[in-house]
Design a protein around this motif. Structure first.
Motif, mmCIF file in Angstrom:
data_model
loop_
_atom_site.group_PDB
_atom_site.id
_atom_site.type_symbol
_atom_site.label_atom_id
_atom_site.label_comp_id
_atom_site.label_asym_id
_atom_site.label_seq_id
_atom_site.Cartn_x
_atom_site.Cartn_y
_atom_site.Cartn_z
ATOM 1 N N PRO A 85 0.818 -1.234 0.000
ATOM 2 C CA PRO A 85 0.000 0.000 0.000
ATOM 3 C C PRO A 85 0.844 1.272 0.000
ATOM 4 C CG PRO A 85 -0.808 -1.562 1.625
ATOM 5 C CD PRO A 85 0.501 -2.095 1.140
ATOM 6 N N THR A 86 1.946 1.275 0.748
ATOM 7 C CA THR A 86 2.791 2.474 0.767
ATOM 8 C C THR A 86 3.514 2.623 -0.569
ATOM 9 O OG1 THR A 86 4.652 1.296 1.789
ATOM 10 C CG2 THR A 86 3.112 2.359 3.282
ATOM 11 N N MET A 87 3.812 1.515 -1.214
ATOM 12 C CA MET A 87 4.424 1.560 -2.553
ATOM 13 C C MET A 87 3.454 2.192 -3.554
ATOM 14 S SD MET A 87 4.356 -0.015 -5.718
ATOM 15 C CE MET A 87 3.632 -1.643 -5.541
ATOM 16 N N VAL A 88 2.179 1.796 -3.469
ATOM 17 C CA VAL A 88 1.170 2.363 -4.375
ATOM 18 C C VAL A 88 1.096 3.881 -4.160
ATOM 19 C CG1 VAL A 88 -1.320 2.481 -4.860
ATOM 20 C CG2 VAL A 88 -0.190 0.249 -4.587
ATOM 21 N N ARG A 89 1.076 4.291 -2.899
ATOM 22 C CA ARG A 89 1.040 5.725 -2.575
ATOM 23 C C ARG A 89 2.247 6.435 -3.188
ATOM 24 N NH1 ARG A 89 3.653 8.151 0.609
ATOM 25 N NH2 ARG A 89 4.198 6.693 2.264
ATOM 26 N N LEU A 90 3.435 5.888 -2.967
ATOM 27 C CA LEU A 90 4.652 6.489 -3.504
ATOM 28 C C LEU A 90 4.612 6.540 -5.030
ATOM 29 C CD1 LEU A 90 8.049 6.845 -2.550
ATOM 30 C CD2 LEU A 90 8.044 4.948 -4.145
ATOM 31 N N TYR A 91 4.221 5.426 -5.635
ATOM 32 C CA TYR A 91 4.228 5.354 -7.093
ATOM 33 C C TYR A 91 3.294 6.389 -7.709
ATOM 34 C CZ TYR A 91 3.899 3.771 -11.865
ATOM 35 O OH TYR A 91 3.910 3.733 -13.235
ATOM 36 N N MET A 92 2.122 6.581 -7.100
ATOM 37 C CA MET A 92 1.165 7.538 -7.653
ATOM 38 C C MET A 92 1.718 8.961 -7.634
ATOM 39 S SD MET A 92 -1.172 5.727 -8.856
ATOM 40 C CE MET A 92 -2.346 6.988 -9.387
ATOM 41 N N GLY A 93 2.613 9.236 -6.685
ATOM 42 C CA GLY A 93 3.221 10.552 -6.629
ATOM 43 C C GLY A 93 4.375 10.736 -7.604
ATOM 44 N N LEU A 94 4.861 9.627 -8.153
ATOM 45 C CA LEU A 94 6.099 9.649 -8.943
ATOM 46 C C LEU A 94 5.944 9.284 -10.384
ATOM 47 C CD1 LEU A 94 8.688 7.711 -6.785
ATOM 48 C CD2 LEU A 94 8.477 10.183 -7.076
#
Lengths: 429, 429
Positions: A85-94
């Motif tokens: 879930p934190t990866m998804v959050r990070l990826y959406m920002g990047l």
């Protein structure tokens, strides 16, 4: 009087001692090396995040296995139970700034509040690799290729472990084909996931209780127990797209040199509900331990969490089971890492000259431990042994008077004098 | 409709993107390399520990800056605010098995609940090195030597930063000498710690309020503002043991090659109350930033926490300020790490041959990214640029028919064909 300090970490949590670090260093290096050489980019996300983020991933209230708390501003927080879930959050920002498809990896700690058992803790570290933006099964092939590279770095080959591959989509299609409607698939998958651990009779009764006919159950069991690709093709129809994807994965694995690691196994489900296509799990050949790593395709997760449709697949590889497998094959390291050299001296007047010598050695890249105070020769060589030093350099007045220092090869016992001030990179015999 | 996902981490917490990882990798490598080459052994302790452990270290109720919570068994837990208490716990469980004195290091995350400001987060990572069991000031000298090695690895020298050194014991002795009794020392140290940030007039008034005479205040200020070793010797008496220890540290620093980094500065206190002897703090020469690292001797901590008398000293080095200094000198990396090669192909029939080529390259240790699906040449070379690949290998039907692949040097633009199947370690031009 100070109350006695409890030297154990919390129940279910681990300290890593300098001895543990020997294996841990090897493991971290394997993750790093394999991920880097197959083109993955590293990221890291915090171990603390908002509870809502993890709930969004799960699509429901989280189980009570989560460590949750409120901070002083009454934010509802959680220690992450998994990295995704934190990866998804990070990826959406990047995402715009990353190559596309994006190959990214991380290594980090996850927490779950459950009864600790052998090799299963309340925290563990996980290597995660994911590929976003690629619908082709070449992505799964690349993920597994990278995992096989990690295992190679650690010294394991196809005699040690096998990767069992299946497809949730294929299983769903088959269930529809034999007349089991969609609304029963989730419950059935949960049952199938237990197949290895429970009695077949009980499993069949439970399936009947879900409304499956005897014929449906028999046909399902036939599929689950078929490990031969061609036979699976006969059962599901070789024109089936999910079957063709599995075939493609095997063919890519051949091109990438790891075909021998793969086994077709339609009973592999993976517990997590978010997988949509190919799934896989690796087990030691002896089946002594739980899964080493597992993962698969999760094309629906981004859409559920973010509203954007991004195909994705990934793999998680914990630090627990691999340690057990490593120990079974190679033995767990018995002591901490050694140094190239240790330096001691006979009296206080020699402390500074010894330091000057050490400084030169270290600038040459020689890993050197230094006795911070005066040691008699006997005590010094005992310590040199305990420090696992390859060489022990001892400065005594007699040698110092000649501008020399005695260097002993701790393995052969051979001892030679060396100039105290002129060192080059190869000065150790 | 999915509610929009907030892509930011929690307030005061950080994600590390693939771009951040470029500096982070360098920093981690510097900590690792310096600690290893000076003989420190690595350990790691959990980020979650019992609240009581941290309270025991502080010797009092903890401030409300701590992240604390209760788990489902009502244990009172905390996210560690610093590594030292967990290090003490670990060391007490290990000490017989470690070399003595023990040199150990760690790198880990710490949490504090406070208002986030520029470069100051609610979490940060800290490199900690400690030496247990050595009362001689050679231990402090070794700790600082290792920190200087870290800074060298990162490209910093004595023009970039300075280490200010002082001694709590010396200051205490001086206060007694000028007639300031023990019970006022703690309050005075807290005032002195503020010296750089506040007005001297205000400070003197506060000291007077603690009962110091004008003469005591003047004598104290004279000491605090003296940075010359010989003059300090005159003020405290050169036979003073704490003064001699400071002199010894400077002399050891000379032997270990970092004398030029040290400055005598009696006004250095360090906030934490547990230091007992020499203390130090490193600042950038321009004084643009907060302290880069700091530490000192804390001989009383083990006895307070564990009842055992173990002399110790150590250093903490956070990941925040060093990033600012690095950025000021070298600039923060603008993009993520590149690869040696990226491989693409013209149509689906070439996907498997391209994979076979990639597999061979990776086995040779060449860091290779792979286009998971078909790309036309234009899109492929755009992606090769974005991926910062040194070489871009593209398989098209014409070359494939000849058993070759086109390899372009992305820097020079030069392009050559290479045999598709015969590679050796130096096959990239």
């Amino acid at each position: 009087m100070t109350e006695k300090l409890d030297v154990a970490p919390l129940r279910g949590m681990r300290d890593f001692t300098p001895i543990d670090w020997v294996f841990r260093k090897k493991l971290l290096a394997a993750f790093d090396k394999a991920s880097t050489k197959t083109g993955f980019l590293r990221y890291e996300t915090p171990v603390v995040d908002s509870y809502e983020l993890f709930e969004r991933k799960a699509g429901e209230e989280l189980s009570d296995q989560i460590y949750e708390f409120r901070d002083k501003s009454d934010r509802h927080l959680a220690l992450r139970p998994e990295i995704t879930p934190t990866m998804v959050r990070l990826y959406m920002g990047l995402k715009e700034s990353l190559p596309f498809p994006a190959k990214i990896w991380s290594f980090g700690q996850c927490f779950r509040y459950e009864r600790p058992t052998k090799g299963r803790y309340r925290e563990h570290f996980q290597w995660n690799i994911d590929i976003m933006g690629e619908a082709d099964v070449s992505a799964e092939a690349w993920i597994l290729f990278t995992a096989v590279e990690v295992m190679k770095e650690l010294g394991f080959d196809a005699k040690d472990y096998q990767i069992r591959v299946s497809s949730r989509a294929l299983l769903s299609g088959f269930l529809l084909k034999i007349g089991v409607t969609h609304e029963r698939h989730a419950a059935l998958m949960t049952l199938i996931d237990k197949k290895e651990k429970v009695d077949a009779g009980w499993l069949k009764e439970e399936m009947a209780a879900l409304g499956l006919t005897t014929e449906q159950i028999e046909r399902l069991f036939t599929l689950l127990e078929t490990h031969d690709a061609a036979e699976i093709g006969n059962l599901v129809g070789s024109e089936n797209i999910d079957y063709q994807n599995l075939q493609k994965l095997f063919s890519f694995a051949e091109a990438l040199g790891y075909r021998e690691y793969l086994q077709m196994d339609p009973s592999i489900i993976r517990g997590l509900s978010y997988y949509t296509g190919i799934v896989f799990e690796a087990f030691d050949t002896q089946r002594q331990f739980r899964a080493l790593f597992g993962g698969g395709r999760y094309d629906a997760l981004f859409s559920r969490m973010t509203g954007k449709d991004i195909p994705a697949c990934g793999l998680g590889f914990g630090d627990g089971v691999i340690r057990e497998l490593y120990t079974a094959k190679f033995g767990y390291p018995e002591t901490y890492e050694g140094v190239d050299m240790i330096v001691g001296y006979y009296d206080e007047s020699l402390q500074k000259p010894a330091m000057e010598f050490v400084q030169k050695a270290i600038e040459l890249g020689i890993k050197t431990d230094f006795m911070l105070s005066v040691q008699n020769p006997k005590k010094f060589f005992t310590m040199a042994n305990k420090r696992h030093a390859k060489f022990a350099a001892y400065l005594a007045p007699e040698e110092y008077a000649k501008g020399e220092i005695a260097i002993k090869n701790m393995q052969t016992g051979e001892q030679k004098n060396h100039c105290l001030t002129e060192l080059d990179r190869n000065f150790l015999p």
